[in-house]
Scaffold this active site. Structure first.
Site, short mmCIF file in Angstrom:
data_model
loop_
_atom_site.label_atom_id
_atom_site.label_comp_id
_atom_site.label_asym_id
_atom_site.label_seq_id
_atom_site.Cartn_x
_atom_site.Cartn_y
_atom_site.Cartn_z
N HIS A 112 53.84 -39.87 -6.40
CA HIS A 112 55.11 -40.20 -6.04
C HIS A 112 55.58 -41.26 -5.28
O HIS A 112 56.27 -42.14 -5.63
CB HIS A 112 55.74 -38.99 -5.32
N LYS B 277 62.47 -22.46 -8.63
CA LYS B 277 61.33 -22.99 -8.05
C LYS B 277 61.09 -22.14 -6.82
O LYS B 277 61.87 -21.83 -6.19
CB LYS B 277 61.16 -24.27 -8.15
N ARG C 87 52.67 -38.56 -16.27
CA ARG C 87 51.24 -38.76 -16.16
C ARG C 87 50.41 -38.49 -17.69
O ARG C 87 49.26 -38.89 -17.62
CB ARG C 87 50.64 -37.79 -15.28
N SER D 165 51.72 -32.19 -7.68
CA SER D 165 52.19 -31.30 -6.37
C SER D 165 51.55 -30.04 -6.60
O SER D 165 50.89 -29.37 -5.50
CB SER D 165 53.51 -31.31 -6.27
#
Length: 154
Positions: free
Chosen positions: A17, A41, A94, A131
């Site tokens: 990040h 979440k 990614r 994460s």
């Protein structure tokens, strides 16, 4: 580019990040990092505020306060970006799976809200950092390993 909105949960804020933030700061006049609070979440509003605080500390350490700010938000990301006056949104990708997912969101946000999305490929040296992987390491007692991938270490 004038103002870029970089949204995410950033739970936690990783070196990947941080790399995207640094690159955006070099490209744009102003970067707004939006820490999303999403009830679907695991991160609560309290966790979102902690994540935002961690990012603010990183921004100060790197001397980016003039060009980068951090806010928390809930609701539709594209609406928040427009509310904040962003010219576009940015997302890091990614992998091909990330690209497919982000491409679909970018298409919806462009069509429904009239806001473009800039997709930045991850630095290959950081493309494996996520994460969720950091949280998994921490949950299983590998805090020292997880700490290597947190932006708080740089």
């Amino acid at each position: 580019m004038k103002t870029v909105f970089y949204p995410g949960s950033f739970n936690p804020f990783t070196r990947g990040h941080a790399d995207i933030v640094e690159r955006l700061a070099a490209l744009a006049g102003h970067v707004i990092i939006g820490v999303g609070i999403n009830i679907s979440k695991p991160a609560s509003a309290e966790q979102g505020e902690r994540n935002a605080g961690e990012i603010r500390q990183y921004i100060r350490r790197r001397g980016l306060e003039e060009r980068v700010e951090v806010t928390t938000y809930s609701g539709l990301t594209a609406e928040k970006a427009r509310e904040l006056g962003a010219d576009c949104m940015a997302r890091g990708v990614r992998s091909a799976a990330d690209f497919d997912y982000e491409w679909q969101l970018a298409a919806i946000n462009r069509d429904a809200f009239g806001i473009e999305t800039l997709l930045l490929p991850a630095d290959p040296a950081l493309s494996f950092v996520s994460s969720s992987a950091v949280r998994e390491l921490e949950a299983n007692g590998a805090e020292e390993i997880a700490a290597r991938y947190r932006a708080s270490r740089i």
